[in-house]
Design a protein around this motif. Structure first.
Motif, PDB file in Angstrom:
ATOM      1  N   ASP A 258      28.180  23.158 -32.521  1.00  0.00           N
ATOM      2  CA  ASP A 258      27.855  24.224 -31.565  1.00  0.00           C
ATOM      3  C   ASP A 258      27.799  25.608 -32.199  1.00  0.00           C
ATOM      4  O   ASP A 258      27.922  26.611 -31.510  1.00  0.00           O
ATOM      5  CB  ASP A 258      28.914  24.254 -30.454  1.00  0.00           C
ATOM      6  N   ALA A 261      25.188  28.017 -30.647  1.00  0.00           N
ATOM      7  CA  ALA A 261      25.506  28.297 -29.248  1.00  0.00           C
ATOM      8  C   ALA A 261      26.741  29.180 -29.134  1.00  0.00           C
ATOM      9  O   ALA A 261      26.784  30.110 -28.322  1.00  0.00           O
ATOM     10  CB  ALA A 261      25.714  26.988 -28.491  1.00  0.00           C
ATOM     11  N   LYS A 324      26.347  16.797 -23.179  1.00  0.00           N
ATOM     12  CA  LYS A 324      26.654  18.119 -22.623  1.00  0.00           C
ATOM     13  C   LYS A 324      25.397  18.901 -22.265  1.00  0.00           C
ATOM     14  O   LYS A 324      25.479  19.911 -21.562  1.00  0.00           O
ATOM     15  CB  LYS A 324      27.502  18.918 -23.607  1.00  0.00           C
ATOM     16  N   ARG A 325      24.250  18.456 -22.735  1.00  0.00           N
ATOM     17  CA  ARG A 325      23.001  19.159 -22.432  1.00  0.00           C
ATOM     18  C   ARG A 325      22.329  18.652 -21.163  1.00  0.00           C
ATOM     19  O   ARG A 325      21.253  19.137 -20.798  1.00  0.00           O
ATOM     20  CB  ARG A 325      22.050  19.036 -23.623  1.00  0.00           C
ATOM     21  N   HIS A 326      22.934  17.659 -20.501  1.00  0.00           N
ATOM     22  CA  HIS A 326      22.336  17.074 -19.299  1.00  0.00           C
ATOM     23  C   HIS A 326      23.154  17.459 -18.071  1.00  0.00           C
ATOM     24  O   HIS A 326      24.363  17.229 -18.013  1.00  0.00           O
ATOM     25  CB  HIS A 326      22.267  15.557 -19.426  1.00  0.00           C
ATOM     26  N   ASP A 330      27.120  15.872 -17.643  1.00  0.00           N
ATOM     27  CA  ASP A 330      28.174  16.527 -18.425  1.00  0.00           C
ATOM     28  C   ASP A 330      29.450  16.698 -17.612  1.00  0.00           C
ATOM     29  O   ASP A 330      30.558  16.482 -18.109  1.00  0.00           O
ATOM     30  CB  ASP A 330      27.672  17.876 -18.946  1.00  0.00           C
ATOM     31  N   HIS A 389      23.021  28.753 -23.006  1.00  0.00           N
ATOM     32  CA  HIS A 389      22.640  28.252 -24.324  1.00  0.00           C
ATOM     33  C   HIS A 389      23.329  26.916 -24.590  1.00  0.00           C
ATOM     34  O   HIS A 389      24.544  26.796 -24.477  1.00  0.00           O
ATOM     35  CB  HIS A 389      23.024  29.262 -25.402  1.00  0.00           C
ATOM     36  N   GLY A 390      22.538  25.897 -24.939  1.00  0.00           N
ATOM     37  CA  GLY A 390      23.104  24.593 -25.265  1.00  0.00           C
ATOM     38  C   GLY A 390      23.452  23.752 -24.053  1.00  0.00           C
ATOM     39  O   GLY A 390      24.040  22.681 -24.187  1.00  0.00           O
ATOM     40  N   ARG A 391      23.126  24.204 -22.855  1.00  0.00           N
ATOM     41  CA  ARG A 391      23.404  23.462 -21.627  1.00  0.00           C
ATOM     42  C   ARG A 391      22.118  23.338 -20.820  1.00  0.00           C
ATOM     43  O   ARG A 391      21.135  24.030 -21.067  1.00  0.00           O
ATOM     44  CB  ARG A 391      24.471  24.168 -20.782  1.00  0.00           C
ATOM     45  N   GLY A 392      22.138  22.478 -19.814  1.00  0.00           N
ATOM     46  CA  GLY A 392      20.929  22.269 -19.026  1.00  0.00           C
ATOM     47  C   GLY A 392      20.894  23.058 -17.736  1.00  0.00           C
ATOM     48  O   GLY A 392      20.035  22.812 -16.882  1.00  0.00           O
TER      49      GLY A 392
END
Length: 489
Positions: A258, A261, A324-326, A330, A389-392
């Motif tokens: 990460d 991010a 963690k990006r969905h 998550d 950032h880094g998440r959906g």
């Protein structure tokens, strides 16, 4: 900037000069408080889990081809890398006094170009090209061919730069190592820049010992069953230590995956690896050591506990790499990881886990996981970001995520209420009616946590917030008092 000696004047051509005109500056560990080989590996690994296999195959061809592969597959944001302010100040002064500066690094040429374009400090930029690894003797030969022996100054940080300094006309060293300083100071002209404090403290911070509080969930099965014999307590303690070691291993890997991010986050940018306070190359070895130690302890507690801990590790790794990006997934995974700790406590101690405890755990931990995302969305809205950032998630999702936190939290209170009405409670607690005081306290605490998150006053992790928040500590004390009173004969 702290220099052991001032820089002698660097004048324009035709005037007597005390130093060479060109200063060649190393990147990894010198200009940058990190290492681009590791930066690109973790960036590429975070984007594609197959990266380690491709990197191992390419490494057989040499380091330069490996660096080219990782540079191609990674997406490192050079604008947020942890540059050393002292080195940058030194370079600016060198240029201001008439000298030229070249970035000469073993990192891939594409990365060197991107960094040079961002900083706008260099007259020349040279890096590895996929065939030649510009490090050590190769770098020394290149600089002699390019500028001539004794006609360049060189700034570096490791003993690998020994031959480069030997052929230079001036040495600048950024290291606390007596060996490295002695090598550089063998020249008639030598300067030293004090590097930042050592990275051991940074690595210890990266273990996140404050997060071990979550692993106290392994004691719930023992506490709920009122089983406090020596063997049970000892096995529960073993489970706590095993989970803490493995969890810290996961935290290290997660922080390495990460990096970009975290550097884009207002608070997470201060994490040890993101800020350069911890050496990035120490991350994987320390993580492996922690994982091995936790696995050994888990094996001593039995194969079933080892299996549960293995499921936890695989799930958390999958979370760090992709889950963690969905959206929604998550939150479900985070709730499941909390619940796994409760199950692990039961497996380690041999105490059966009640359906009531499992149901309560799932709902309250889903609520707290949603609160975690709610807090991040509130910060995103304040900062005017279009996406975490880094998440959906998008800022527009804030209302829905808040509703998820409220609904699940209140359902957990309902489960607790139904449990207190069951025959199981009457059999375990002599003064069971006192436990009804737990319900309003729990309802208040959940509402307060969600309210704090809504106002942007929530720590990134609600469990850590609860451990420091006076209101939460008071609620915990009241619940404990009700439980003790109900247990009295």
């Amino acid at each position: 900037m702290t220099l052991l000696q001032p820089i002698p004047p660097v004048t324009s051509a035709g005037i007597a000069r005390a130093l060479p005109e060109v200063l060649a500056v190393d990147l990894d560990g010198t200009l940058l408080r990190s290492n681009m080989l590791h930066e690109t590996f973790w960036s590429a690994f975070g984007a594609d889990w197959r990266t380690p296999f491709a990197a191992a195959a390419r490494f057989r061809q040499g380091k330069a081809p490996l660096k080219a592969l990782l540079a191609e597959r990674s997406s490192v944001d050079v604008s947020v890398l942890p540059y050393d302010a002292q080195v940058i100040a030194y370079i600016r002064r060198w240029r201001a006094e008439g000298g030229k500066v070249a970035l000469v690094t073993a990192a891939d040429q594409r990365l060197a170009n991107a960094i040079a374009a961002h900083l706008s400090l260099f007259d020349d930029v040279f890096g590895s090209n996929g065939v030649r690894n510009l490090k050590g003797p190769a770098k020394a030969r290149f600089l002699v061919e390019r500028y001539g022996a004794g006609n360049y100054a060189y700034m570096g940080d490791t003993y690998a730069d020994a031959e480069v300094w030997r052929n230079s006309g001036h040495a600048v060293v950024k290291s606390r190592s007596a060996r490295v300083r002695a090598t550089a100071s063998a020249h008639h002209s030598f300067h030293a820049i004090e590097p930042p404090a050592g990275s051991l403290h940074g690595v210890l911070r990266a273990l996140r010992p404050h997060q071990w509080l979550k692993n106290a969930l392994v004691f719930l099965a023992m506490l709920g069953a009122h089983q406090f014999d020596g063997e049970t307590v000892l096995r529960a303690l073993g489970a706590f230590v095993a989970f803490s070691l493995v969890a810290s291993s996961v935290y290290l890997v997660n922080d390495l995956l990460d990096l970009s991010a975290d550097r884009a986050h207002a608070r997470k940018c201060n994490r040890p690896f993101a800020s350069g306070a911890a050496a990035i190359e120490l991350g994987l070895p320390v993580a492996a050591m922690l994982l091995l130690s936790g696995t050994i302890i888990a094996a001593l507690l039995g194969p079933m506990f080892l299996l549960v801990l293995g499921i936890y590790y695989v799930t958390t790794t999958a979370y760090s790499l992709a889950l963690k990006r969905h959206t929604i997934i998550d939150v479900c995974v985070l709730a499941g990881l909390y619940t796994i700790r409760v199950l692990a406590g039961g497996v380690a101690t041999g105490v059966p886990i009640s359906v009531w405890l499992l149901a309560f755990s799932l709902f309250i931990f889903f609520s707290l996981a949603a609160v975690k995302r709610q807090a991040e969305l509130v910060d995103a809205v304040k900062d005017g970001k279009l996406k975490i950032h880094g998440r959906g998630y998008h800022p527009d999702d804030l209302a829905l995520v808040s509703q998820m936190a409220v609904a699940s939290g209140f359902v957990s209170v309902l489960v607790m209420t139904l449990y207190l009405s069951s025959d199981d409670v009457m059999q375990i607690y002599p003064q069971a009616e006192l436990l009804w005081g737990v319900t309003p306290v729990l309802l208040f605490w959940i509402s307060r946590v969600i309210f704090k998150a809504h106002r942007g006053e929530m720590h990134d992790d609600p469990i850590v917030f609860a451990a420091k928040d006076r209101g939460s500590i008071l609620c915990g004390a009241l619940i404990f008092a009700f439980a003790v009173g109900a247990s009295m004969p």
